[in-house]
Design an enzyme around this catalytic site. Structure first.
Site, short mmCIF file in Angstrom:
data_model
loop_
_atom_site.label_atom_id
_atom_site.label_comp_id
_atom_site.label_asym_id
_atom_site.label_seq_id
_atom_site.Cartn_x
_atom_site.Cartn_y
_atom_site.Cartn_z
N CYS A 91 1.32 -0.59 1.56
CA CYS A 91 2.74 -0.23 1.67
C CYS A 91 3.53 -1.31 2.40
O CYS A 91 4.54 -1.81 1.90
CB CYS A 91 2.90 1.11 2.38
SG CYS A 91 2.30 2.46 1.37
N HIS A 92 3.10 -1.65 3.60
CA HIS A 92 3.85 -2.64 4.36
C HIS A 92 2.95 -3.70 4.96
O HIS A 92 3.32 -4.35 5.94
CB HIS A 92 4.69 -1.95 5.44
CG HIS A 92 5.63 -0.93 4.88
ND1 HIS A 92 5.32 0.40 4.82
CD2 HIS A 92 6.82 -1.05 4.29
CE1 HIS A 92 6.30 1.06 4.24
NE2 HIS A 92 7.23 0.20 3.91
N GLY A 93 1.73 -3.84 4.40
CA GLY A 93 0.88 -4.98 4.75
C GLY A 93 0.24 -4.93 6.12
O GLY A 93 0.26 -5.93 6.83
N PRO A 128 2.79 -4.24 10.50
CA PRO A 128 3.74 -3.44 11.27
C PRO A 128 3.17 -2.19 11.94
O PRO A 128 3.85 -1.59 12.77
CB PRO A 128 4.77 -3.02 10.21
CG PRO A 128 4.01 -3.01 8.93
CD PRO A 128 2.95 -4.08 9.05
#
Lengths: 180, 441
Positions: free
Chosen positions: A144-146, A159
Site C-alpha cells: 500500500c505505502h511501501g 511510513p
C-alpha cells in the site's frame, strides 16, 4: 441549621437553587446513563469475543515455510524461521523506528508469530507465499505505502510507525500454540 | 398576513380551508412563488437547485436499492450483482444511484466554489455558509459508508484504511477503532452499522438542507454583483423567472447525467471493486472515490511535525482542510463580496482552484513515483506537499492579506443600474424591468 434567605414574596431562594441544581444534575446523570447502552452496543459483542482465541498445530509447517491463520478475523503470520533468518533478526541495527530485540518478540526463536496487518493503515503485507516480494529485509513488504519489515516483523523502512504486532499466544505442546 | 396570502394564492374552498388551519399553501407561495430573488443570477446559481434534485434522486433510488440489498458479508456482494442482473430495472436504479453520488459531489463542489468566488459566505450569510459545510461533511460520511455496502475489494480496504485513521488519536485511538468496527477488523457488524447509518444520514441532510434554505430566505440570495438589492427594481419573483431558469439548467444537467448513466456507467468507478472483498488480500493500490482524492492527497502529504507523528499530522491536516471552511467568513475580511470587483483576488481564486484540482490529481497517483519522467527526484509526494501547503496558505495568509491591502473596483449603484447600463436601453433587460411591476399589480 443555616439561615434562610427569603425574597419579598416569601420565596426561599436557597431552597429553590438547590432544587434546580439537584434536578438538573439528576436529569444529566440519567441522560448519560441512558446514552451509554447505545454507545456500548457498538463494542464487540459476546459472539465476536467468543471467537477471540485460535489454536494452531505447528507440526506440519516445515522450516522456511510460512502459514497464515485467522484470529479475531485478522490474518496472523506464523513463520518457521531458518537459521539465517534467526541470526539476521538477532543483530538489529541502531536507529530502528520502533526498537525491540528479537528475543522480546518470540517465545521460541524458530517460531515467529505476528499479526499480519501493517501498522500504517491496516493493509496485509506481502511475503507469506513463495515468490512474493519480501521487501529489502527479507521479512514482509506492504504494497500500500511501501513499508519494509524484517525477519522479526520489525519496521525497517517506510511510513509504518510500529513493528508488526505480536499477539498474545502460548505453546500448548511443543508443536501447537493457542493465540489469544 | 395569512388572509392576504390566501387571496393572492390560487385555489378554491378546500385550499382555503386547509390554509387557514395549516398555512402550507401560503408558505409555498411566499417562499417559492413570490420570494424576491436578485434579477441578475447567472447559471452558476443553478447548482443549489441541482443539488436539491440529486438529493431527492439519491434518496428515492437508495430506498429502492434497500428493498433488494442484503447487508451481510456473505451475501452483500451477490445481492448487488442480483440487482444488476435479475431485478427488473435494477441496473438502472443502481447506476443512477452510483453515478448520482459522483454528480452530487460535482454539483456541490461547483456550488461551493461559486459561493467562494462571489463572497456568498460573507455577512450576513455566515450561518448559511456554515450549514452548507455541515451538509458537505454529512455527504462525505454518507458517501464513504455507501461505498462500503457493495462489499467489493475497495469497499473493504477503503473502509479498513479510513477507519484506521482514527487509530492515530493518542491513547484512545485503538479502542475507538475497535468500537467503530464492533470487532477486531472491518466485518459483519461494521457492514451492518454502515448500512443503517447510510440509510439515516441522508434524512439528516434533508433536515440541514431545510435549515440552509430557511437561512437563505431570511438573508436573501447573494448575486453575481455581490451587492444587496435596494428596491423592487433589483429583484424578480422566484416563480416563474427562476423556476424556469432552474428547469432549463436541470434539462442540460439531465442530458449529461443520462449520457454517463447509459453510455459510460463505469466512468467514475474502479474495476477493482467488482471483485468480492477478501480480508487476506490487499489490492495493489487503494484509492478512494475521486471526490475524496484531494483530501486523500493532503492526508498522505503531511510529514511528521515536531512531536506529532506523520499519521496523526496527516489526519489533522485532512480534517482541518474541511473545518477551515467554517472559519472562511472571518478569514476573508474583504468588505466587497463579489470577485468581479476584486482584481487581485480573482487571480488567487484561480490559483486556488488549480491547487485543488492538482491535489485531486496527486491523490490518485502513487506518492513515490516521479511527476515528470525527465525529473526523477520530483515525486508526487513533493507536489502533494506543495499543493497542501498552498491550500492552507490561501486561507490563512492570502485571504486575510487581500482583505487588508487589495483595492477593489468601484461597485455599481444598484443591481438594476448595472444590468440596465450594460444593455444601453431596450432589449430583454428593459422588458424584464417592466415585467416586474406588472407581476406585483
Amino acid at each position: 441549621m443555616t439561615e434562610q434567605v427569603q425574597d419579598h414574596d416569601g420565596h426561599d431562594e436557597d431552597r429553590r437553587d438547590f432544587l434546580y441544581i439537584a434536578t438538573g444534575a439528576f436529569a444529566a446523570t440519567i441522560g448519560a446513563a441512558a446514552i451509554w447502552p447505545f454507545i456500548d452496543a457498538w463494542n464487540p459483542s459476546a459472539d465476536v469475543l467468543a471467537q477471540a482465541s485460535t489454536e494452531v498445530d505447528l507440526g506440519a509447517i516445515e522450516e522456511g515455510q510460512s502459514v497464515t491463520v485467522v484470529w479475531r478475523g485478522k490474518p496472523v503470520f506464523i513463520r518457521h524461521r531458518t537459521g539465517t533468518e534467526i541470526s539476521s533478526a538477532d543483530e538489529p541495527p541502531d536507529g530502528l523506528p520502533d526498537p525491540q530485540s528479537d528475543g522480546d518478540r518470540v517465545l521460541k526463536p524458530e517460531w515467529l508469530v505476528v499479526v499480519g496487518i501493517c501498522t500504517h493503515l491496516g493493509c496485509v503485507p506481502l511475503g507469506q507465499k513463495v515468490g512474493e516480494n519480501r521487501g529489502e529485509f527479507g521479512g514482509w513488504f506492504c504494497p500500500c505505502h511501501g513499508s519494509h519489515y524484517d525477519t522479526s516483523g520489525r519496521i525497517r523502512k517506510g511510513p509504518a510507525p510500529r513493528n508488526l504486532e505480536v499477539p498474545e499466544y502460548a505453546f500448548l505442546t511443543d508443536t501447537s500454540i493457542r493465540i489469544g | 398576513m395569512s388572509a392576504h396570502s390566501i387571496e393572492t394564492g390560487s385555489g378554491g374552498g378546500l385550499v382555503k380551508w386547509i390554509d387557514s388551519r395549516l398555512p402550507i399553501f401560503s408558505y409555498m407561495q411566499k417562499e417559492y412563488g413570490e420570494y424576491p430573488a436578485p434579477r441578475n443570477f447567472n447559471y452558476w446559481w443553478n447548482f443549489g437547485a441541482l443539488a436539491m434534485f440529486l438529493l431527492v434522486t439519491m434518496i428515492v433510488t437508495g430506498l429502492w436499492l434497500a428493498m433488494q440489498y442484503t447487508p451481510h458479508v456473505d451475501l452483500a456482494f451477490d445481492s448487488v450483482q442480483r440487482i444488476m442482473r435479475d431485478v427488473n430495472s435494477g441496473w438502472f436504479i443502481r447506476l443512477v444511484h452510483v453515478n448520482g453520488g459522483s454528480f452530487f459531489f460535482i454539483v456541490v463542489y461547483i456550488h461551493i466554489f461559486r459561493g467562494m468566488y462571489y463572497g456568498s459566505f460573507k455577512a450576513p450569510r455566515e450561518l448559511l455558509w456554515m450549514l452548507g459545510v455541515i451538509i458537505l461533511l454529512l455527504m462525505m460520511a454518507t458517501a464513504f459508508m455507501g461505498y462500503v455496502l457493495p462489499w467489493g475489494q475497495l469497499s473493504f480496504w477503503g473502509a479498513t484504511v479510513i477507519t484506521n485513521l482514527f487509530s492515530a488519536i493518542p491513547l484512545v485511538g485503538d479502542s475507538i477503532v475497535t468500537w467503530l468496527w464492533g470487532g477486531f477488523t472491518v466485518d459483519n457488524p461494521t457492514l451492518n452499522r454502515f448500512y443503517a447509518l447510510h440509510f439515516l444520514l441522508p434524512f439528516l441532510i434533508v433536515g440541514v438542507v431545510g435549515l440552509h434554505v430557511v437561512a437563505l430566505h431570511v438573508t436573501g440570495s447573494n448575486n453575481p454583483l455581490g451587492i444587496e438589492p435596494k428596491s423592487q427594481q433589483d429583484t424578480v419573483p422566484f416563480h416563474p423567472y427562476y423556476t424556469v431558469k432552474d428547469s432549463f439548467g436541470l434539462g442540460v444537467f439531465l442530458v449529461i447525467f443520462a449520457a454517463v448513466v447509459f453510455f459510460a456507467p463505469d466512468f467514475f468507478s474502479e474495476p477493482e471493486n467488482y471483485e468480492k472483498a477478501d480480508f487476506l488480500k490487499t489490492p495493489e493500490e487503494i484509492v478512494p472515490e475521486w471526490y475524496f482524492l484531494p483530501f486523500f492527497a493532503i492526508l498522505r502529504s503531511v510529514p511528521a511535525i515536531w512531536f506529532v507523528e506523520a499519521k496523526l499530522a496527516g489526519v489533522i491536516a485532512m480534517f482541518g482542510s474541511i473545518f477551515v471552511l467554517f472559519a472562511l467568513p472571518w478569514l476573508d475580511t474583504a468588505k466587497v463580496r463579489s470577485g468581479k470587483f476584486r482584481p487581485i483576488f480573482r487571480w488567487f481564486f484561480l490559483i486556488f482552484l488549480v491547487d485543488c484540482l492538482l491535489l485531486g490529481f496527486v491523490g490518485g497517483k502513487p506518492p513515490n513515483s516521479p511527476v515528470f519522467e525527465s525529473i526523477e527526484s520530483f515525486e508526487f509526494i513533493d507536489l502533494g506537499r506543495i499543493t497542501t501547503a498552498w491550500y492552507f496558505i490561501h486561507f490563512f495568509i492570502i485571504l486575510p492579506l487581500l482583505g487588508r491591502f487589495e483595492r477593489p473596483l468601484p461597485l455599481p449603484d444598484s443591481i438594476s443600474a448595472a444590468v440596465l447600463g450594460s444593455h444601453s436601453g431596450g432589449g430583454p433587460a428593459a422588458s424584464g424591468a417592466t415585467a416586474k411591476p406588472m407581476e406585483k399589480a
